[in-house]
Design a protein around this motif. Structure first.
Motif, PDB file in Angstrom:
ATOM      1  N   VAL A   3       0.840  -1.194   0.000  1.00 15.27           N
ATOM      2  CA  VAL A   3       0.000   0.000   0.000  1.00 15.27           C
ATOM      3  C   VAL A   3       0.876   1.246   0.000  1.00 15.27           C
ATOM      4  O   VAL A   3       1.738   1.415   0.868  1.00 15.27           O
ATOM      5  CB  VAL A   3      -0.933   0.025   1.233  1.00 15.27           C
ATOM      6  CG1 VAL A   3      -1.796   1.285   1.218  1.00 15.27           C
ATOM      7  CG2 VAL A   3      -1.809  -1.220   1.272  1.00 15.27           C
ATOM      8  N   ASN A   4       0.656   2.102  -0.985  1.00 18.48           N
ATOM      9  CA  ASN A   4       1.312   3.404  -1.044  1.00 18.48           C
ATOM     10  C   ASN A   4       0.242   4.484  -1.049  1.00 18.48           C
ATOM     11  O   ASN A   4      -0.866   4.268  -1.552  1.00 18.48           O
ATOM     12  CB  ASN A   4       2.171   3.528  -2.312  1.00 18.48           C
ATOM     13  CG  ASN A   4       3.307   2.523  -2.335  1.00 18.48           C
ATOM     14  OD1 ASN A   4       4.042   2.382  -1.372  1.00 18.48           O
ATOM     15  ND2 ASN A   4       3.451   1.810  -3.442  1.00 18.48           N
ATOM     16  N   ILE A  10      -5.031   5.978  -2.746  1.00 17.55           N
ATOM     17  CA  ILE A  10      -4.291   4.833  -2.219  1.00 17.55           C
ATOM     18  C   ILE A  10      -3.913   3.910  -3.376  1.00 17.55           C
ATOM     19  O   ILE A  10      -4.763   3.517  -4.173  1.00 17.55           O
ATOM     20  CB  ILE A  10      -5.130   4.067  -1.177  1.00 17.55           C
ATOM     21  CG1 ILE A  10      -5.377   4.959   0.045  1.00 17.55           C
ATOM     22  CG2 ILE A  10      -4.425   2.789  -0.750  1.00 17.55           C
ATOM     23  CD1 ILE A  10      -6.201   4.302   1.122  1.00 17.55           C
ATOM     24  N   HIS A  11      -2.636   3.585  -3.454  1.00 16.59           N
ATOM     25  CA  HIS A  11      -2.118   2.733  -4.523  1.00 16.59           C
ATOM     26  C   HIS A  11      -1.919   1.325  -3.961  1.00 16.59           C
ATOM     27  O   HIS A  11      -1.166   1.138  -2.998  1.00 16.59           O
ATOM     28  CB  HIS A  11      -0.786   3.267  -5.047  1.00 16.59           C
ATOM     29  CG  HIS A  11      -0.860   4.682  -5.545  1.00 16.59           C
ATOM     30  ND1 HIS A  11      -0.636   5.014  -6.866  1.00 16.59           N
ATOM     31  CD2 HIS A  11      -1.134   5.850  -4.908  1.00 16.59           C
ATOM     32  CE1 HIS A  11      -0.764   6.322  -7.021  1.00 16.59           C
ATOM     33  NE2 HIS A  11      -1.065   6.850  -5.841  1.00 16.59           N
ATOM     34  N   ILE A  12      -2.571   0.344  -4.565  1.00 17.70           N
ATOM     35  CA  ILE A  12      -2.507  -1.037  -4.096  1.00 17.70           C
ATOM     36  C   ILE A  12      -1.794  -1.910  -5.127  1.00 17.70           C
ATOM     37  O   ILE A  12      -2.168  -1.934  -6.302  1.00 17.70           O
ATOM     38  CB  ILE A  12      -3.914  -1.624  -3.852  1.00 17.70           C
ATOM     39  CG1 ILE A  12      -4.740  -0.719  -2.927  1.00 17.70           C
ATOM     40  CG2 ILE A  12      -3.806  -3.048  -3.311  1.00 17.70           C
ATOM     41  CD1 ILE A  12      -4.292  -0.707  -1.496  1.00 17.70           C
ATOM     42  N   ILE A  13      -0.763  -2.617  -4.677  1.00 19.39           N
ATOM     43  CA  ILE A  13      -0.075  -3.602  -5.509  1.00 19.39           C
ATOM     44  C   ILE A  13      -0.177  -4.943  -4.793  1.00 19.39           C
ATOM     45  O   ILE A  13       0.200  -5.057  -3.622  1.00 19.39           O
ATOM     46  CB  ILE A  13       1.408  -3.235  -5.730  1.00 19.39           C
ATOM     47  CG1 ILE A  13       1.522  -1.894  -6.454  1.00 19.39           C
ATOM     48  CG2 ILE A  13       2.122  -4.329  -6.527  1.00 19.39           C
ATOM     49  CD1 ILE A  13       2.948  -1.381  -6.589  1.00 19.39           C
ATOM     50  N   SER A  14      -0.707  -5.937  -5.463  1.00 13.59           N
ATOM     51  CA  SER A  14      -0.835  -7.252  -4.835  1.00 13.59           C
ATOM     52  C   SER A  14       0.528  -7.920  -4.721  1.00 13.59           C
ATOM     53  O   SER A  14       1.456  -7.606  -5.477  1.00 13.59           O
ATOM     54  CB  SER A  14      -1.776  -8.143  -5.656  1.00 13.59           C
ATOM     55  OG  SER A  14      -1.152  -8.529  -6.875  1.00 13.59           O
ATOM     56  N   MET A  68      -4.163  -1.607   5.032  1.00 10.31           N
ATOM     57  CA  MET A  68      -2.851  -1.726   5.661  1.00 10.31           C
ATOM     58  C   MET A  68      -1.824  -2.323   4.705  1.00 10.31           C
ATOM     59  O   MET A  68      -2.098  -3.304   4.015  1.00 10.31           O
ATOM     60  CB  MET A  68      -2.944  -2.605   6.913  1.00 10.31           C
ATOM     61  CG  MET A  68      -3.718  -1.995   8.049  1.00 10.31           C
ATOM     62  SD  MET A  68      -3.606  -2.992   9.566  1.00 10.31           S
ATOM     63  CE  MET A  68      -4.495  -4.474   9.065  1.00 10.31           C
ATOM     64  N   ASP A  69      -0.648  -1.730   4.705  1.00 12.11           N
ATOM     65  CA  ASP A  69       0.489  -2.305   4.000  1.00 12.11           C
ATOM     66  C   ASP A  69       0.900  -3.588   4.716  1.00 12.11           C
ATOM     67  O   ASP A  69       0.667  -3.740   5.925  1.00 12.11           O
ATOM     68  CB  ASP A  69       1.646  -1.302   4.005  1.00 12.11           C
ATOM     69  CG  ASP A  69       2.849  -1.791   3.221  1.00 12.11           C
ATOM     70  OD1 ASP A  69       2.779  -1.802   1.981  1.00 12.11           O
ATOM     71  OD2 ASP A  69       3.852  -2.168   3.852  1.00 12.11           O
ATOM     72  N   PHE A  70       1.523  -4.510   3.989  1.00 12.14           N
ATOM     73  CA  PHE A  70       1.895  -5.790   4.601  1.00 12.14           C
ATOM     74  C   PHE A  70       2.809  -5.610   5.808  1.00 12.14           C
ATOM     75  O   PHE A  70       2.807  -6.434   6.731  1.00 12.14           O
ATOM     76  CB  PHE A  70       2.546  -6.712   3.556  1.00 12.14           C
ATOM     77  CG  PHE A  70       3.958  -6.351   3.182  1.00 12.14           C
ATOM     78  CD1 PHE A  70       5.039  -7.006   3.748  1.00 12.14           C
ATOM     79  CD2 PHE A  70       4.215  -5.352   2.248  1.00 12.14           C
ATOM     80  CE1 PHE A  70       6.342  -6.683   3.403  1.00 12.14           C
ATOM     81  CE2 PHE A  70       5.511  -5.021   1.891  1.00 12.14           C
ATOM     82  CZ  PHE A  70       6.583  -5.686   2.472  1.00 12.14           C
TER      83      PHE A  70
END
Length: 248
Positions: A3-4, A10-14, A68-70
């Motif tokens: 999560v950025n 909010i930018h989500i990258i799996s 939440m970011d990992f």
């Protein structure tokens, strides 16, 4: 998930997309740095962080309803065990070599939990025995196997740095890690935004990398289901970088 945050949203990258980016990085590495069973190694690198996002098993929102970011997540022993067993089962169904590299990676990530959990400690004791059988099958020592794993570790770390936008400005160096061939690798962003890695271990003198991200304008969600609906309904967008060998 990664999560950025920005002024856009909010930018989500799996983690699956992050793993694919790691595989793209590996695919650019010079043949002389590639371990044996290269295709299986690429599969392991691409899939090393798969099977993470599961809205039925886990809440991905903070108490404030923010994704939440990992790095912000707190996983229980049960959750960690479930994931490790799931990932190893999927890896083993493909190839013993893939399972070997994934096993090393799980140990790298979760070994610190052995001191506080007998269950995880027993798991890694059994996993060490299982790796021994695989190493014997391929006639490879544990030391050599761990050397091969360093390629995965390098690609994983570089992919995370890119996904998290951690390359510093003003041409300052950021250490990636000490991994392939025992070398310490660094990343730097030039004035025009081009990235360079030193030492340079890639076949081409320059190449482009990309990963898909989903940008959400909503920053807070009422429930996990609400977040999942908005996330899955958003359109993936490419996030790109140009990497180029330093002329110096």
């Amino acid at each position: 998930m990664i999560v950025n945050k920005s002024v856009v949203g909010i930018h989500i990258i799996s983690h699956e997309a992050h793993g694919l980016l790691a595989g793209k990085i590996a695919n650019e590495i010079k043949p002389e740095f590639r371990p044996r069973h290269w295709f299986e190694t690429l599969i392991a690198i691409c899939e090393h962080d798969d099977r993470q996002l599961n809205f039925k098993e886990k809440d991905y929102l903070s108490d404030m309803g923010v994704p939440m970011d990992f790095n912000e997540e707190r996983s229980s022993v049960h959750e960690v065990m479930t994931r490790m067993q799931r990932v190893l089962k999927a890896a083993g169904d493909k190839s013993s070599w893939v399972k070997l590299l994934i096993s090393y990676h799980l140990e790298f990530i979760y070994a610190h939990m052995k001191a506080d959990s007998k269950r995880i400690s027993r798991f890694f004791t059994e996993e060490e025995k299982a790796r021994g059988h695989i190493l014997e099958q391929f006639k490879v020592s544990d030391k050599t196997g761990r050397t091969y794993y360093e390629v995965l570790r390098f690609c994983d770390r570089l992919s995370l740095i890119l996904c998290k936008d951690q390359a510093p400005e003003a041409e300052r160096l950021l250490e990636i890690n000490t991994s392939i061939n025992g070398e310490t690798y660094f990343i730097k962003k030039t004035e025009n935004g081009v990235l360079t890695i030193t030492p340079w271990i890639f076949s081409a003198t320059e190449f482009e990398l990309s990963v898909e991200e989903r940008i959400l304008k909503e920053t807070k969600f009422t429930s996990n289901q609400h977040f999942e609906t908005v996330l899955m309904g958003s359109k993936p967008q490419p996030k790109k970088w140009l990497l180029k060998k330093s002329e110096g």
